[in-house]
Scaffold this active site. Structure first.
Site, PDB file in Angstrom:
ATOM      1  N   HIS A 145      -1.587 -33.115  33.908  1.00 15.31           N
ATOM      2  CA  HIS A 145      -0.583 -33.991  34.502  1.00 15.31           C
ATOM      3  C   HIS A 145      -0.581 -33.814  36.013  1.00 15.31           C
ATOM      4  O   HIS A 145      -1.059 -32.816  36.526  1.00 15.31           O
ATOM      5  CB  HIS A 145       0.817 -33.736  33.934  1.00 15.31           C
ATOM      6  CG  HIS A 145       1.381 -32.400  34.292  1.00 15.31           C
ATOM      7  ND1 HIS A 145       1.178 -31.272  33.527  1.00 15.31           N
ATOM      8  CD2 HIS A 145       2.132 -31.995  35.333  1.00 15.31           C
ATOM      9  CE1 HIS A 145       1.773 -30.246  34.085  1.00 15.31           C
ATOM     10  NE2 HIS A 145       2.363 -30.649  35.194  1.00 15.31           N
ATOM     11  N   GLY A 172       0.457 -25.357  32.498  1.00 17.00           N
ATOM     12  CA  GLY A 172       1.899 -25.404  32.232  1.00 17.00           C
ATOM     13  C   GLY A 172       2.304 -24.343  31.224  1.00 17.00           C
ATOM     14  O   GLY A 172       1.464 -23.791  30.528  1.00 17.00           O
ATOM     15  N   TYR A 190       3.004  -4.063  41.394  1.00 20.17           N
ATOM     16  CA  TYR A 190       2.793  -3.945  42.842  1.00 20.17           C
ATOM     17  C   TYR A 190       2.619  -5.321  43.474  1.00 20.17           C
ATOM     18  O   TYR A 190       3.047  -5.567  44.596  1.00 20.17           O
ATOM     19  CB  TYR A 190       1.547  -3.084  43.088  1.00 20.17           C
ATOM     20  CG  TYR A 190       1.327  -2.716  44.542  1.00 20.17           C
ATOM     21  CD1 TYR A 190       2.018  -1.655  45.109  1.00 20.17           C
ATOM     22  CD2 TYR A 190       0.424  -3.429  45.325  1.00 20.17           C
ATOM     23  CE1 TYR A 190       1.823  -1.316  46.445  1.00 20.17           C
ATOM     24  CE2 TYR A 190       0.224  -3.099  46.660  1.00 20.17           C
ATOM     25  CZ  TYR A 190       0.923  -2.039  47.205  1.00 20.17           C
ATOM     26  OH  TYR A 190       0.730  -1.712  48.519  1.00 20.17           O
ATOM     27  N   SER A 194       4.501 -24.594  28.567  1.00 24.72           N
ATOM     28  CA  SER A 194       4.857 -24.963  27.203  1.00 24.72           C
ATOM     29  C   SER A 194       3.658 -25.414  26.380  1.00 24.72           C
ATOM     30  O   SER A 194       3.328 -24.837  25.349  1.00 24.72           O
ATOM     31  CB  SER A 194       5.927 -26.054  27.232  1.00 24.72           C
ATOM     32  OG  SER A 194       5.524 -27.106  28.094  1.00 24.72           O
TER      33      SER A 194
END
Ligand SMILES: [Zn+2]
Length: 181
Positions: free
Chosen positions: A9, A2, A159, A4
């Protein structure tokens, strides 16, 4: 993985429409079944078993491999040996085999850079839309971001964002490194 705060989870998405990625998989699996008479991913596993170079772990019910099209450095896929359309169709023995495959793979991931290895993992399976979907073979994708160490990760940039994916190592090299752990 994730953005943050690193933490484990799980999420389950149930939508009224089929999102783009599984929709594309469905379209191609459906075309393959109509052309060749067997499910695409069942046939694909036979190719991988013949070649052997991208398989890193297997048990009685599941095979873990680096797909030849892998974009992420240590991207993997878990495929059932039998034809299974949805995760709820697994027998108890197959369920245990899947658990063992996930455990074996994630232990290898953790040992790769000696760190609790982050990844996005997802299950793709036949939709629940009232049809049987014999073309579908359920499978798991693992997309880990780490490239060279616990702190050096891969970014899809330049690219790769504007044209196509670039590989930092071959799928055979990734499979070999994971197999050896
Ligand atoms: Zn998929």
């Amino acid at each position: 993985m994730g953005a943050s705060n690193p933490h484990p989870h799980g999420q389950l998405w149930a939508t009224r429409h089929i999102p783009t990625t599984p929709a594309k998989e469905q379209e191609l699996q459906d075309a393959y079944l109509r052309e060749r008479g067997l499910p695409l991913l069942v046939d694909y596993l036979e190719v991988e078993k013949r070649e052997g170079t991208r398989i890193l772990l297997e048990n009685e019910h599941f095979v873990v491999l680096v797909p030849y099209w892998a974009v992420w450095p240590f991207e993997t896929m878990i495929l059932p040996r039998a034809h299974v359309r949805r995760i709820v169709d697994l027998s108890e023995a197959q369920r245990d085999g899947l658990a063992a495959a996930i455990q074996g793979l994630t232990q290898k991931y953790d040992r790769l850079f000696d760190v609790s290895f982050s990844y996005s993992m997802g299950v793709h399976q036949a939709p629940y839309d009232g049809h049987d979907h014999p073309e579908w073979q359920m499978h798991l994708h693992f997309y880990p971001p780490l490239l060279r160490s616990a702190t050096v990760r891969k970014f899809l940039v330049g690219y790769e964002m504007l044209a196509e994916a670039q590989r930092d190592l071959t799928p055979e090299q990734a499979a070999e490194r994971l197999r050896a752990l």
